[in-house]
Design a protein around this motif. Structure first.
Motif, PDB file in Angstrom:
ATOM      1  N   ASP A 163      74.037  31.901  33.535  1.00  0.00           N
ATOM      2  CA  ASP A 163      73.983  33.196  32.855  1.00  0.00           C
ATOM      3  C   ASP A 163      72.867  33.191  31.815  1.00  0.00           C
ATOM      4  O   ASP A 163      72.574  32.159  31.199  1.00  0.00           O
ATOM      5  N   VAL A 164      72.285  34.353  31.625  1.00  0.00           N
ATOM      6  CA  VAL A 164      71.218  34.496  30.634  1.00  0.00           C
ATOM      7  C   VAL A 164      71.803  35.158  29.386  1.00  0.00           C
ATOM      8  O   VAL A 164      72.222  36.319  29.449  1.00  0.00           O
ATOM      9  N   PRO A 165      71.870  34.438  28.257  1.00  0.00           N
ATOM     10  CA  PRO A 165      72.391  35.055  27.033  1.00  0.00           C
ATOM     11  C   PRO A 165      71.326  35.934  26.369  1.00  0.00           C
ATOM     12  O   PRO A 165      70.138  35.612  26.393  1.00  0.00           O
ATOM     13  N   PHE A 166      71.774  37.039  25.799  1.00  0.00           N
ATOM     14  CA  PHE A 166      70.896  37.942  25.068  1.00  0.00           C
ATOM     15  C   PHE A 166      71.363  38.018  23.622  1.00  0.00           C
ATOM     16  O   PHE A 166      72.559  37.949  23.332  1.00  0.00           O
ATOM     17  N   SER A 167      70.414  38.189  22.731  1.00  0.00           N
ATOM     18  CA  SER A 167      70.743  38.307  21.312  1.00  0.00           C
ATOM     19  C   SER A 167      69.774  39.280  20.650  1.00  0.00           C
ATOM     20  O   SER A 167      68.683  39.547  21.170  1.00  0.00           O
ATOM     21  N   THR A 168      70.186  39.810  19.501  1.00  0.00           N
ATOM     22  CA  THR A 168      69.315  40.708  18.748  1.00  0.00           C
ATOM     23  C   THR A 168      68.442  39.895  17.804  1.00  0.00           C
ATOM     24  O   THR A 168      68.747  38.753  17.465  1.00  0.00           O
ATOM     25  N   SER A 169      67.369  40.535  17.345  1.00  0.00           N
ATOM     26  CA  SER A 169      66.431  39.865  16.453  1.00  0.00           C
ATOM     27  C   SER A 169      67.037  39.707  15.057  1.00  0.00           C
ATOM     28  O   SER A 169      67.942  40.444  14.651  1.00  0.00           O
ATOM     29  N   ASN A 170      66.533  38.732  14.320  1.00  0.00           N
ATOM     30  CA  ASN A 170      66.947  38.558  12.933  1.00  0.00           C
ATOM     31  C   ASN A 170      66.345  39.615  12.012  1.00  0.00           C
ATOM     32  O   ASN A 170      66.718  39.717  10.844  1.00  0.00           O
ATOM     33  N   THR A 171      65.400  40.377  12.533  1.00  0.00           N
ATOM     34  CA  THR A 171      64.748  41.430  11.749  1.00  0.00           C
ATOM     35  C   THR A 171      65.208  42.792  12.248  1.00  0.00           C
ATOM     36  O   THR A 171      65.129  43.084  13.437  1.00  0.00           O
ATOM     37  N   SER A 172      65.687  43.603  11.335  1.00  0.00           N
ATOM     38  CA  SER A 172      66.104  44.958  11.690  1.00  0.00           C
ATOM     39  C   SER A 172      64.900  45.889  11.654  1.00  0.00           C
ATOM     40  O   SER A 172      64.188  45.968  10.652  1.00  0.00           O
ATOM     41  N   GLN A 173      64.671  46.581  12.759  1.00  0.00           N
ATOM     42  CA  GLN A 173      63.511  47.468  12.845  1.00  0.00           C
ATOM     43  C   GLN A 173      63.797  48.808  12.170  1.00  0.00           C
ATOM     44  O   GLN A 173      64.951  49.170  11.942  1.00  0.00           O
ATOM     45  N   ASN A 174      62.725  49.533  11.885  1.00  0.00           N
ATOM     46  CA  ASN A 174      62.835  50.807  11.171  1.00  0.00           C
ATOM     47  C   ASN A 174      62.428  51.948  12.098  1.00  0.00           C
ATOM     48  O   ASN A 174      61.248  52.112  12.388  1.00  0.00           O
ATOM     49  N   PRO A 175      63.373  52.758  12.560  1.00  0.00           N
ATOM     50  CA  PRO A 175      63.024  53.849  13.479  1.00  0.00           C
ATOM     51  C   PRO A 175      62.256  54.988  12.807  1.00  0.00           C
ATOM     52  O   PRO A 175      61.730  55.853  13.495  1.00  0.00           O
ATOM     53  N   ASN A 176      62.208  54.987  11.469  1.00  0.00           N
ATOM     54  CA  ASN A 176      61.480  56.021  10.736  1.00  0.00           C
ATOM     55  C   ASN A 176      60.224  55.461  10.070  1.00  0.00           C
ATOM     56  O   ASN A 176      59.808  55.930   9.004  1.00  0.00           O
ATOM     57  N   LEU A 177      59.621  54.475  10.697  1.00  0.00           N
ATOM     58  CA  LEU A 177      58.475  53.790  10.111  1.00  0.00           C
ATOM     59  C   LEU A 177      57.332  54.766   9.812  1.00  0.00           C
ATOM     60  O   LEU A 177      56.960  55.581  10.648  1.00  0.00           O
ATOM     61  N   GLU A 178      56.778  54.655   8.589  1.00  0.00           N
ATOM     62  CA  GLU A 178      55.675  55.501   8.156  1.00  0.00           C
ATOM     63  C   GLU A 178      54.382  54.691   8.096  1.00  0.00           C
ATOM     64  O   GLU A 178      54.417  53.462   8.026  1.00  0.00           O
ATOM     65  N   PRO A 179      53.245  55.358   8.106  1.00  0.00           N
ATOM     66  CA  PRO A 179      51.973  54.627   7.986  1.00  0.00           C
ATOM     67  C   PRO A 179      51.799  54.055   6.585  1.00  0.00           C
ATOM     68  O   PRO A 179      52.345  54.570   5.610  1.00  0.00           O
ATOM     69  N   GLU A 180      51.054  52.985   6.511  1.00  0.00           N
ATOM     70  CA  GLU A 180      50.710  52.377   5.223  1.00  0.00           C
ATOM     71  C   GLU A 180      49.440  53.025   4.685  1.00  0.00           C
ATOM     72  O   GLU A 180      48.522  53.342   5.442  1.00  0.00           O
ATOM     73  N   PHE A 181      49.378  53.239   3.368  1.00  0.00           N
ATOM     74  CA  PHE A 181      48.194  53.822   2.746  1.00  0.00           C
ATOM     75  C   PHE A 181      47.711  52.928   1.615  1.00  0.00           C
ATOM     76  O   PHE A 181      48.512  52.426   0.811  1.00  0.00           O
ATOM     77  N   LYS A 182      46.410  52.758   1.567  1.00  0.00           N
ATOM     78  CA  LYS A 182      45.774  52.081   0.437  1.00  0.00           C
ATOM     79  C   LYS A 182      44.896  53.101  -0.282  1.00  0.00           C
ATOM     80  O   LYS A 182      43.930  53.626   0.292  1.00  0.00           O
ATOM     81  N   ASN A 183      45.227  53.396  -1.526  1.00  0.00           N
ATOM     82  CA  ASN A 183      44.474  54.337  -2.336  1.00  0.00           C
ATOM     83  C   ASN A 183      43.640  53.545  -3.347  1.00  0.00           C
ATOM     84  O   ASN A 183      44.163  52.662  -4.042  1.00  0.00           O
TER      85      ASN A 183
END
Length: 211
Positions: A163-183
Protein backbone atom coordinates in the motif's frame (compact mmCIF):
# COMPACT_ATOMS: atom_id res chain seq x y z
CA UNK A 1 13.92 23.41 -15.96
CA UNK A 2 12.68 25.40 -18.94
CA UNK A 3 11.59 29.01 -19.24
CA UNK A 4 10.26 30.58 -22.43
CA UNK A 5 9.52 34.28 -22.83
CA UNK A 6 7.45 35.82 -25.60
CA UNK A 7 7.77 39.58 -25.77
CA UNK A 8 6.79 42.41 -28.08
CA UNK A 9 7.68 46.09 -27.68
CA UNK A 10 6.76 49.28 -29.47
CA UNK A 11 9.12 52.26 -29.11
CA UNK A 12 8.48 55.94 -29.77
CA UNK A 13 11.25 58.54 -29.48
CA UNK A 14 10.99 62.16 -30.52
CA UNK A 15 12.39 65.64 -29.84
CA UNK A 16 10.39 68.88 -29.71
CA UNK A 17 10.93 72.66 -29.50
CA UNK A 18 14.27 72.79 -31.28
CA UNK A 19 15.41 69.59 -29.58
CA UNK A 20 14.99 71.04 -26.10
CA UNK A 21 12.37 68.50 -25.08
CA UNK A 22 13.12 64.81 -25.59
CA UNK A 23 10.66 61.95 -25.32
CA UNK A 24 11.68 58.31 -25.03
CA UNK A 25 8.89 55.81 -24.52
CA UNK A 26 7.93 52.21 -25.07
CA UNK A 27 5.10 49.81 -24.31
CA UNK A 28 5.13 46.05 -24.43
CA UNK A 29 3.57 42.72 -23.55
CA UNK A 30 5.24 39.58 -22.21
CA UNK A 31 4.28 35.99 -21.56
CA UNK A 32 6.56 33.83 -19.42
CA UNK A 33 6.05 30.08 -19.23
CA UNK A 34 8.19 28.16 -16.74
CA UNK A 35 8.24 24.36 -16.34
CA UNK A 36 10.11 22.15 -13.91
CA UNK A 37 10.28 18.36 -14.05
CA UNK A 38 12.14 16.10 -11.64
CA UNK A 39 12.36 12.30 -11.42
CA UNK A 40 14.51 10.85 -8.65
CA UNK A 41 15.10 7.49 -6.99
CA UNK A 42 16.89 6.46 -3.82
CA UNK A 43 17.63 3.22 -1.98
CA UNK A 44 15.76 2.53 1.26
CA UNK A 45 17.03 0.63 4.31
CA UNK A 46 20.58 0.40 3.02
CA UNK A 47 22.24 -1.82 0.42
CA UNK A 48 21.87 -5.61 0.05
CA UNK A 49 25.41 -5.97 -1.30
CA UNK A 50 27.79 -3.47 0.34
CA UNK A 51 29.57 -1.16 -2.07
CA UNK A 52 27.20 -1.79 -4.99
CA UNK A 53 25.57 1.57 -5.47
CA UNK A 54 22.57 0.73 -7.60
CA UNK A 55 18.89 1.47 -7.10
CA UNK A 56 18.02 -2.19 -7.62
CA UNK A 57 20.39 -3.07 -4.73
CA UNK A 58 18.04 -1.48 -2.19
CA UNK A 59 17.20 -3.54 0.92
CA UNK A 60 13.64 -2.21 1.03
CA UNK A 61 11.62 -1.02 -1.97
CA UNK A 62 13.39 1.93 -3.52
CA UNK A 63 11.80 5.35 -3.11
CA UNK A 64 10.91 6.97 -6.40
CA UNK A 65 9.59 10.52 -6.52
CA UNK A 66 8.39 12.61 -9.43
CA UNK A 67 7.52 16.29 -9.46
CA UNK A 68 6.16 18.45 -12.24
CA UNK A 69 5.26 22.15 -12.07
CA UNK A 70 4.06 24.72 -14.55
CA UNK A 71 3.67 28.45 -14.11
CA UNK A 72 2.58 31.28 -16.39
CA UNK A 73 2.87 35.04 -15.97
CA UNK A 74 1.28 37.45 -18.45
CA UNK A 75 2.43 41.08 -18.34
CA UNK A 76 1.91 44.50 -19.87
CA UNK A 77 4.42 47.27 -19.21
CA UNK A 78 5.48 50.71 -20.37
CA UNK A 79 7.81 53.62 -19.76
CA UNK A 80 7.79 57.34 -20.57
CA UNK A 81 10.93 59.43 -20.10
CA UNK A 82 10.97 63.21 -20.57
CA UNK A 83 14.03 65.43 -20.72
CA UNK A 84 14.33 69.19 -20.95
CA UNK A 85 17.40 70.94 -22.36
CA UNK A 86 19.78 68.30 -20.98
CA UNK A 87 19.33 69.33 -17.35
CA UNK A 88 15.91 68.07 -16.16
CA UNK A 89 14.64 64.51 -16.53
CA UNK A 90 11.50 62.68 -15.43
CA UNK A 91 10.67 59.01 -15.99
CA UNK A 92 7.45 57.09 -15.32
CA UNK A 93 7.12 53.32 -15.56
CA UNK A 94 4.29 50.89 -14.94
CA UNK A 95 3.82 47.14 -15.12
CA UNK A 96 0.90 44.81 -14.51
CA UNK A 97 1.33 41.07 -14.05
CA UNK A 98 -1.17 38.23 -14.00
CA UNK A 99 0.34 35.20 -12.26
CA UNK A 100 -1.01 31.67 -12.19
CA UNK A 101 0.62 31.03 -8.78
CA UNK A 102 -1.59 33.48 -6.86
CA UNK A 103 -5.19 33.29 -5.68
CA UNK A 104 -7.74 34.05 -8.38
CA UNK A 105 -8.86 37.29 -6.71
CA UNK A 106 -5.25 38.46 -6.33
CA UNK A 107 -3.53 37.20 -9.46
CA UNK A 108 -3.41 40.67 -11.06
CA UNK A 109 -1.08 43.26 -9.52
CA UNK A 110 0.26 46.62 -10.71
CA UNK A 111 3.47 48.37 -9.71
CA UNK A 112 4.65 51.82 -10.88
CA UNK A 113 7.73 53.98 -10.46
CA UNK A 114 8.72 57.62 -10.89
CA UNK A 115 12.25 59.01 -11.05
CA UNK A 116 13.56 62.52 -11.61
CA UNK A 117 16.88 64.32 -11.76
CA UNK A 118 18.08 67.92 -12.07
CA UNK A 119 21.56 68.96 -13.27
CA UNK A 120 22.03 72.17 -11.30
CA UNK A 121 25.64 72.67 -12.38
CA UNK A 122 24.36 73.97 -15.70
CA UNK A 123 23.30 77.16 -13.93
CA UNK A 124 26.43 77.63 -11.81
CA UNK A 125 29.48 79.18 -13.44
CA UNK A 126 32.40 78.16 -11.26
CA UNK A 127 35.80 76.72 -12.17
CA UNK A 128 35.78 74.42 -9.16
CA UNK A 129 32.46 72.75 -10.04
CA UNK A 130 32.52 70.35 -12.98
CA UNK A 131 29.19 68.63 -12.49
CA UNK A 132 26.30 68.59 -10.04
CA UNK A 133 23.02 66.67 -10.03
CA UNK A 134 20.30 65.85 -7.54
CA UNK A 135 17.98 62.91 -8.06
CA UNK A 136 15.06 61.22 -6.42
CA UNK A 137 12.63 58.41 -7.05
CA UNK A 138 9.91 56.14 -5.79
CA UNK A 139 9.28 52.60 -6.97
CA UNK A 140 7.08 49.62 -6.26
CA UNK A 141 8.03 46.10 -7.28
CA UNK A 142 5.54 43.25 -7.15
CA UNK A 143 6.32 39.54 -7.10
CA UNK A 144 4.45 36.27 -6.95
CA UNK A 145 5.28 32.86 -5.47
CA UNK A 146 6.35 29.41 -6.54
CA UNK A 147 3.67 27.21 -8.15
CA UNK A 148 1.26 25.17 -6.06
CA UNK A 149 1.38 27.19 -2.83
CA UNK A 150 -2.39 27.73 -2.59
CA UNK A 151 -3.87 24.34 -1.70
CA UNK A 152 -2.66 21.82 0.87
CA UNK A 153 -2.38 18.50 -0.98
CA UNK A 154 -1.50 14.92 -0.14
CA UNK A 155 1.94 13.50 -0.90
CA UNK A 156 2.84 9.84 -1.43
CA UNK A 157 5.41 8.07 0.74
CA UNK A 158 7.36 4.78 0.49
CA UNK A 159 5.03 1.80 -0.19
CA UNK A 160 4.37 -0.40 2.85
CA UNK A 161 3.07 -3.97 2.47
CA UNK A 162 1.81 -3.20 -1.00
CA UNK A 163 0.00 0.00 0.00
CA UNK A 164 1.09 3.55 -0.68
CA UNK A 165 0.63 5.82 2.36
CA UNK A 166 -0.33 9.45 1.79
CA UNK A 167 0.19 12.35 4.15
CA UNK A 168 -0.31 16.11 4.20
CA UNK A 169 2.52 18.62 4.20
CA UNK A 170 3.88 20.13 7.40
CA UNK A 171 3.21 23.54 5.84
CA UNK A 172 -0.32 24.85 5.57
CA UNK A 173 -0.92 26.60 2.27
CA UNK A 174 -2.77 29.89 1.87
CA UNK A 175 -5.68 29.82 -0.62
CA UNK A 176 -5.91 33.64 -0.45
CA UNK A 177 -2.25 34.28 -1.20
CA UNK A 178 -1.51 37.89 -2.23
CA UNK A 179 1.44 39.27 -4.21
CA UNK A 180 4.47 40.59 -2.37
CA UNK A 181 5.34 44.28 -2.76
CA UNK A 182 8.59 46.10 -2.15
CA UNK A 183 8.16 49.86 -1.83
CA UNK A 184 11.27 52.00 -1.96
CA UNK A 185 12.29 55.61 -2.28
CA UNK A 186 15.66 57.30 -2.61
CA UNK A 187 17.31 60.70 -2.94
CA UNK A 188 20.83 61.32 -4.14
CA UNK A 189 23.48 63.90 -4.89
CA UNK A 190 26.26 63.67 -7.47
CA UNK A 191 29.02 66.26 -7.68
CA UNK A 192 32.40 66.52 -9.41
CA UNK A 193 35.10 69.11 -8.83
CA UNK A 194 38.34 70.41 -10.37
CA UNK A 195 37.70 69.13 -13.90
CA UNK A 196 36.30 65.82 -12.61
CA UNK A 197 39.40 65.02 -10.54
CA UNK A 198 37.29 64.64 -7.40
CA UNK A 199 33.74 63.31 -7.29
CA UNK A 200 31.16 62.28 -4.71
CA UNK A 201 27.96 60.27 -5.01
CA UNK A 202 25.65 60.21 -1.98
CA UNK A 203 22.41 58.20 -1.73
CA UNK A 204 19.80 57.78 0.97
CA UNK A 205 17.19 55.09 0.40
CA UNK A 206 14.54 53.15 2.26
CA UNK A 207 12.86 49.85 1.37
CA UNK A 208 9.83 48.22 2.89
CA UNK A 209 8.47 44.80 1.95
CA UNK A 210 4.85 43.83 2.60
CA UNK A 211 2.88 40.56 2.23
Amino acid sequence: FEEINYETRVHFDKKFLDNKISLNSFAGVNRRDAEFHRLSAATSGGLVVPGLYNISNSTDPAQVTEFDSRKRVNSVFGSVSLGYDDFAYLTFTGRNDWSSSLAEDNLSFFYPSINGSFVFSKFIEADWLSFGKIRGGYAEVGSDSDPYTLITAFGASIPFLGDVPFSTSNTSQNPNLEPEFKNSYEVGLEMAFLQNRISIDLTYYNEETTN
